[in-house]
Enzyme design. Structure first.
Site, PDB file in Angstrom:
ATOM      1  CE  LYS A 119      80.314   1.963  64.930  1.00  8.63           C
ATOM      2  NZ  LYS A 119      79.383   1.669  63.810  1.00  8.63           N
ATOM      3  CB  SER A 140      75.795   2.400  65.464  1.00 10.06           C
ATOM      4  OG  SER A 140      76.610   1.981  64.386  1.00 10.06           O
ATOM      5  CB  SER A 192      76.054   2.979  61.411  1.00 10.61           C
ATOM      6  OG  SER A 192      74.966   2.538  62.172  1.00 10.61           O
TER       7      SER A 192
HETATM    8  N1  GLN Z   1      70.223   2.200  62.691  1.00 17.74           N
HETATM    9  C1  GLN Z   1      70.744   1.017  62.104  1.00 17.74           C
HETATM   10  C2  GLN Z   1      70.512  -0.146  63.032  1.00 17.74           C
HETATM   11  O1  GLN Z   1      70.254   0.110  64.157  1.00 17.74           O
HETATM   12  C3  GLN Z   1      72.166   1.283  61.832  1.00 17.74           C
HETATM   13  C4  GLN Z   1      73.057   0.127  61.898  1.00 17.74           C
HETATM   14  C5  GLN Z   1      74.415   0.365  61.370  1.00 17.74           C
HETATM   15  O2  GLN Z   1      74.588   0.869  60.265  1.00 17.74           O
HETATM   16  N2  GLN Z   1      75.375  -0.125  62.116  1.00 17.74           N
HETATM   17  O3  GLN Z   1      70.586  -1.284  62.674  1.00 17.74           O
END
Ligand code: GLN
Length: 458
Positions: A60, A135, A159
């Site tokens: 990532k 994400s 995420s």
């Molecule tokens: N959907 C969550 C957010 O937007 C996921 C964030 C994450 O785990 N990085 O904050």
């Protein structure tokens, strides 16, 4: 096969399909092949390398890599070349894994679809009109599309688990502090947790073990030994295990096919000898709201460092403007809409006069969620739920509706607020799209989720 041959096969696969998937932000054949050659040399010289030596991996783009750029999906970091490796990156390099490239993500890991990336959306390999989750959606898409056998992600509010669920792969959020945040571009520091993606539970466990363990460079790193995750994944039995079904994670808002696959997974657990009971976690329904105060609050502080002076983009620095003006222009242009929304929400929630009503209350909810987990784990060994209320949604469907987007994280967020270990494993298809089963365990009970996951993965 040699590391070079395996890397070449994956680079070829990326070259042929990534035009459609857009999982990768950065691929550099020569850098990757140079790494692979080095691994083959180390092996030829008789060096003792781990079980994953020579296996390619995609990171990532939130993990720093000293030989590749790192953007966190943001324009504000465009062109930044970090001078150092994240601990996760460095440990995997030492273990002989070969980096294929950096994967797409929602900007600063804020989102559930990769639609918040400054570099375009990634596509779900099961249906190119749908999102691969977020994400860490580039990392899930890359593994699901056979562009990479393994990848890394970060799970702050689901995420890793949510993108794994909607692309039909395995994704695991370790216990908070079990994997190092050093060199991970910060979103919400009390929640950010690096973890593995793989196509099966044992591979995820091998990757988990390869990068985990105490890191003196991360002040919240756990100093206890890494739970025996590989052994647990090999054991793969649930006989006599007590499994709790979270009562609150069902009903309205759950796609019928998701509920059906979840119920079948529970029946499978029972048929394998697990003792299944229903468990109530009454405060889990407030976790999502608390998270969307806590995470933006922490992000508003963490993202203050993007000041146009230290790294990446700088706008309007023509000798006539003050540093403050350059900073404002750079942040206005460099951050996307969702990041700005979070910075404003977080700044508001932390401001004097509102702190107690918002941030303070959210932290109280966090404690109540923790108590729910503690009470549940007095009765059961693991908790299970669907990973997400629905399967992958169409690109664009929730892009203008932040609340609908946030609801994708309903089931995953409790484990983030409390630091518990949790995994998502594939449990079949609904309307032709993958469904994920979430398995949650106590803090430092990471081995349990692998043991159960390996028993029931499809
Ligand atoms: N959907 C969550 C957010 O937007 C996921 C964030 C994450 O785990 N990085 O904050």
């Amino acid at each position: 096969a040699s590391a070079v041959e395996v890397a070449e096969a994956h680079l070829d696969r990326i070259a042929s399909v990534d035009g459609q998937i857009n999982a990768f932000l950065h691929v550099d054949r020569e850098t990757t092949l140079a790494q692979a050659r080095r691994v083959d040399e180390r092996r030829a010289a008789g060096e003792e390398l781990g079980p994953l030596a020579g296996v390619p991996i995609a990171h990532k783009d939130v993990f720093t890599t000293e030989d590749m750029p790192t953007t966190a999906g943001s324009k504000i970091l465009e062109g930044w070349r970090p001078p150092y490796d994240a601990t996760v990156t460095a440990r995997l390099r030492r273990a002989g894994l070969v980096i294929l490239g950096k994967t797409n993500m929602d900007e600063f890991a804020m989102g559930s679809s990769t639609e918040n990336s400054a570099y375009g959306v990634s596509r779900n390999p099961w249906d190119l009109d749908r999102v691969p989750g977020g994400s860490s959606g580039g990392s899930s898409a890359a593994v699901a599309a056979y562009e990479a056998p393994l990848s890394t992600g970060t799970d702050t509010g689901g995420s890793i688990r949510q993108p794994a669920a909607v692309t039909g792969i395995v994704g695991m959020k370790p216990t908070y502090g079990g994997s190092s945040r050093y060199g991970v571009i910060a979103f919400a520091s009390s929640l950010d947790t690096p973890g593995p993606f793989a196509r099966n539970v044992l591979d995820a466990a091998l990757l988990h073990e390869a990068f985990s363990g105490h890191d003196p460079m991360d002040s919240t790193s756990v100093s206890r030994p890494v739970p025996p995750v590989v052994e647990a994944a090999r054991r793969a039995d649930v006989n006599g295990l007590r499994v709790g079904v979270v009562r609150e994670f069902a009903g309205d808002g759950y796609q019928p096919g998701v509920t059906a696959r979840f119920n079948e997974a529970v029946e499978l657990l029972e048929s394998l000898g697990a003792k299944v009971v229903e468990v109530s976690c009454p405060h889990f329904e407030y976790a999502l709201s608390a998270y969307y105060l806590i995470a933006p609050s922490e992000c508003s502080s963490n993202l203050a460092r993007f000041d146009a002076m230290r790294y990446g983009l700088r706008v309007g620095d023509d000798g006539t403007r003050s540093a403050e003006e350059v900073m404002a222009l750079t942040r206005a242009e460099g951050f996307g809409a969702e990041v700005k929304r979070r910075i404003m929400l977080g700044t508001y929630a932390l401001s004097s006069g509102y702190y107690d009503a918002y941030y303070g209350k959210a932290q109280q909810v966090r404690t109540l969620v923790k108590r729910d987990f503690e009470a549940a784990f007095e009765q059961v060994d693991v908790l299970v739920s669907p990973t997400t209320p629905t399967t992958a949604f169409p690109v664009g469907e929730r892009a203008d509706d932040p609340i609908a987007m946030y609801r994708a994280d309903l089931c995953t967020i409790p484990a983030n607020l409390t630091g518990n270990a949790a995994i998502s494993v594939p449990c079949g298809l609904a309307d032709g799209l993958p469904v994920g089963l979430q398995i949650m365990a106590p803090v430092l009970g990471d081995d349990r989720v692998y043991r159960v996951g390996a028993a029931v993965e499809r």
